[in-house]
Write an enzyme that holds these catalytic residues in place. Structure first.
Site, short mmCIF file in Angstrom:
data_model
loop_
_atom_site.label_atom_id
_atom_site.label_comp_id
_atom_site.label_asym_id
_atom_site.label_seq_id
_atom_site.Cartn_x
_atom_site.Cartn_y
_atom_site.Cartn_z
N LYS A 1 0.85 -1.20 0.00
CA LYS A 1 0.00 0.00 0.00
C LYS A 1 0.88 1.25 0.00
O LYS A 1 0.54 2.28 -0.57
CB LYS A 1 -0.88 0.02 1.24
CG LYS A 1 -1.50 1.38 1.55
CD LYS A 1 -2.26 1.42 2.83
CE LYS A 1 -1.50 2.02 3.97
NZ LYS A 1 -1.20 3.46 3.90
N ASN A 2 2.05 1.18 0.65
CA ASN A 2 2.89 2.38 0.76
C ASN A 2 3.92 2.53 -0.35
O ASN A 2 4.81 3.36 -0.26
CB ASN A 2 3.56 2.41 2.15
CG ASN A 2 2.53 2.65 3.24
OD1 ASN A 2 1.36 2.97 2.94
ND2 ASN A 2 2.90 2.47 4.49
N CYS B 1 -4.55 8.87 8.50
CA CYS B 1 -4.95 8.34 9.81
C CYS B 1 -4.69 9.36 10.91
O CYS B 1 -3.71 10.08 10.89
CB CYS B 1 -4.14 7.08 10.12
SG CYS B 1 -4.57 5.74 9.04
N ARG C 1 0.44 14.73 11.71
CA ARG C 1 0.59 14.48 10.26
C ARG C 1 0.82 15.80 9.51
O ARG C 1 0.18 16.09 8.52
CB ARG C 1 -0.61 13.74 9.68
CG ARG C 1 -1.02 12.46 10.36
CD ARG C 1 0.05 11.38 10.42
NE ARG C 1 0.53 10.84 9.20
CZ ARG C 1 -0.06 9.83 8.56
NH1 ARG C 1 -1.18 9.33 9.01
NH2 ARG C 1 0.47 9.35 7.45
N ASP D 1 4.25 0.85 11.73
CA ASP D 1 2.97 0.26 11.28
C ASP D 1 2.84 -1.19 11.72
O ASP D 1 1.77 -1.78 11.59
CB ASP D 1 2.87 0.33 9.76
CG ASP D 1 3.15 1.72 9.26
OD1 ASP D 1 4.07 1.88 8.44
OD2 ASP D 1 2.51 2.65 9.76
N ARG E 1 -8.95 0.75 3.14
CA ARG E 1 -7.90 1.65 2.65
C ARG E 1 -6.59 0.90 2.42
O ARG E 1 -5.82 1.24 1.54
CB ARG E 1 -7.64 2.77 3.66
CG ARG E 1 -8.49 4.01 3.47
CD ARG E 1 -7.91 5.18 4.21
NE ARG E 1 -6.51 5.35 3.84
CZ ARG E 1 -5.59 5.80 4.71
NH1 ARG E 1 -5.92 6.10 5.93
NH2 ARG E 1 -4.35 5.95 4.32
#
Ligand code: EPZ
Length: 459
Positions: A26-27, A124, A129, A314, A422
């Site tokens: 995903k990243n 998130c 962030r 994560d 997501r």
């Protein structure tokens, strides 16, 4: 009142057993899609998972005139950037959703169109962030940024020139921002204190395939020599080491046995060492990794998250659920995000014993030590978890709640379940494949509502 259609009922107590598959990270995948924008030829990306972050970036690319089509094989995208055009600001805002990836469109759009618009960003809720590093970096390349009510407008009146940049912190996103801007900027860019996560290395591989000139030094310095033009790429994304670790933690917490097809040892080495210290078992073959609970007690550990090759932040939340089942006191020091332990209050509601602290516990002092953030935890175990009503706070915290509900005795109602789409492809199907006793939204006759809903029905 949460929408019933977004509630998953979980009947806990069943070990997860069987096989699931992880696809591209995903990243990495959304960033490789943005990189295609820089090319003068079409690109082919393989191993693309069907997750919301990918769908958001696909939509944003299409808004800018890039055609994105499914390729011949499952999980393949063909991206054609030859007709890039400006997009309508309202459409970008509507499409960006909760993703943070739009910020990475800046460099490529400035190169292709001379201007860019970035709406307010999501992501998130695990900390502030901020994106200050990103804008500092873009200004150093020569971008002019105007903050307006609906977002940031960027221009590059004199083009973009290579520069010397030192990041205040090895930020993944800011490193990607530099890479995606420097490859077509005039001259050489030197980036020090860069992030070097496996997903960053894979993005560098993508850019190198397009014709970029990028070197990574042993001291986390990345040097990019700008080129006139970039071609397309054909690339298979590295597998998602974060999803793989989430399922590994689920195997431990539910006393199960899960084969994760596609998992790769190389990018998970630090996780595997920690998994072994906790008492988890794993077996590696060419196609994937088998993770299982070998029986007997689990060991409490001292854990500190860090940038690569440290323990990836994560991986922390799913593993904390397994640590509630370990004998003794575990210490967790989260040094990447200041608010990534908030999800533990719901675990305590289920019967866990987790205490949070403002101090840097169990390792070296970090940025948050003197700033009043509850970023260390002590987990006392083992504790019996009881089913409960859970509201998903963020992506990894949400998956951690799934693990806790599966490990608990009794029934849990997990609200806001769609957020997990997501970053976890077909996770409900995978849970079913692993024998989880669940009632997805739409399969429970309204009994999935939260207690307030039931009370309302009675009243
Ligand atoms: C990426 O986020 C990942 N997301 C995150 O994964 C991951 O946890 C993180 O990198 C760290 O590895 C994606 O790739 C989409 P950062 P990013 O910039 O780039 C501070 C998941 O669950 N910072 O490395 O946003 C920031 O506040 C997600 O898959 C600034 O202060 O992370 C944080 O404390 C969660 N100013 C630290 O740096 C900035 O301008 C690390 O952030 C940028 C970052």
């Amino acid at each position: 009142m949460t929408d019933i259609a977004d509630v998953l009922i979980v009947h806990g107590g069943t070990p997860l057993e069987g096989e699931i598959r992880v696809r591209g990270a995903k990243n990495l995948v959304p960033k490789a899609m943005v990189a295609a924008l820089l090319g003068s030829e079409p690109s082919r990306l393989l191993g693309v998972p069907d997750i919301r972050d990918v769908r958001v970036v696909r939509g944003l690319l299409q808004l800018h005139g890039v055609t994105v089509k499914s390729g011949e094989t499952p999980g393949e995208l063909v991206l054609d950037p030859r007709r890039v055009e400006s997009a309508n600001v309202a459409d970008i805002d509507a499409h960006a959703g909760s993703s943070r990836i739009p910020i990475l469109f800046c460099g490529p759009l400035l190169h292709r169109l001379g201007h860019a618009f970035i709406p307010g960003l999501g992501g998130c809720d695990i900390g502030g962030r901020p994106i200050d590093f990103h804008f500092d970096v873009l200004r150093q390349f020569g971008a002019v940024i105007e903050k307006r009510a609906d977002g940031q407008y960027l221009e590059a009146p004199k083009g973009l020139r290579g520069t010397k940049i030192r990041l205040p912190y090895p930020s993944v996103g800011s490193t990607e921002q530099v890479l995606l801007t420097a490859v077509l900027a005039e001259g050489v860019t030197e980036l020090t204190n860069a992030a070097v996560e496996p997903e960053i290395e894979d993005l560098i591989c993508v850019l190198q395939k397009m014709g970029a000139i990028i070197s990574m030094d042993t001291d986390r310095t990345i040097r990019i020599t700008g080129v006139e033009k970039l071609g397309g790429y054909k690339h298979r994304a590295i597998p998602d080491r974060l999803e793989a670790a989430s399922w590994a933690s689920a195997a431990l917490a539910t006393e199960g046995d899960i084969y994760v097809r596609g998992a790769q040892q190389r990018s998970m080495m630090t996780f595997l060492n920690t998994y072994r210290k906790v008492g988890g078992a794993f077996e590696i073959d060419d196609e994937g990794i088998r993770f299982w609970h070998p029986g007997g007690p689990l060991n409490a550990i001292a854990l500190e998250t860090d940038v690569h090759p440290g323990f990836q932040t994560d991986w922390q939340q799913p593993l904390v659920v397994a640590l509630t089942q370990a004998s003794g006191l575990s210490i967790v020091h989260e040094t990447v995000y200041e608010s990534r332990l908030g999800f533990t209050s719901a675990l305590n509601q289920m019967g866990a014993h987790i205490q949070l602290y403002r101090e840097c516990l169990g390792g070296s002092a970090c940025r948050f030590g003197q700033r009043n953030f509850l970023h260390s935890a002590v987990v006392s175990g083992p504790t019996k978890l009881q089913g409960s009503d859970l509201v998903i706070p963020d992506l990894r915290g949400g998956f951690s709640y799934l693990i806790a509900a599966l490990a608990a005795q009794g029934i849990s109602r997990v609200h806001g379940i769609s957020l997990i789409n997501r970053g976890y492809e077909n996770f409900l199907e995978k849970l079913r494949d692993l024998g989880a006793n669940i009632e997805p939204p739409g399969e429970h006759g309204g009994t999935g509502g939260d207690r307030r809903g039931e009370a309302a029905a009675v009243a």
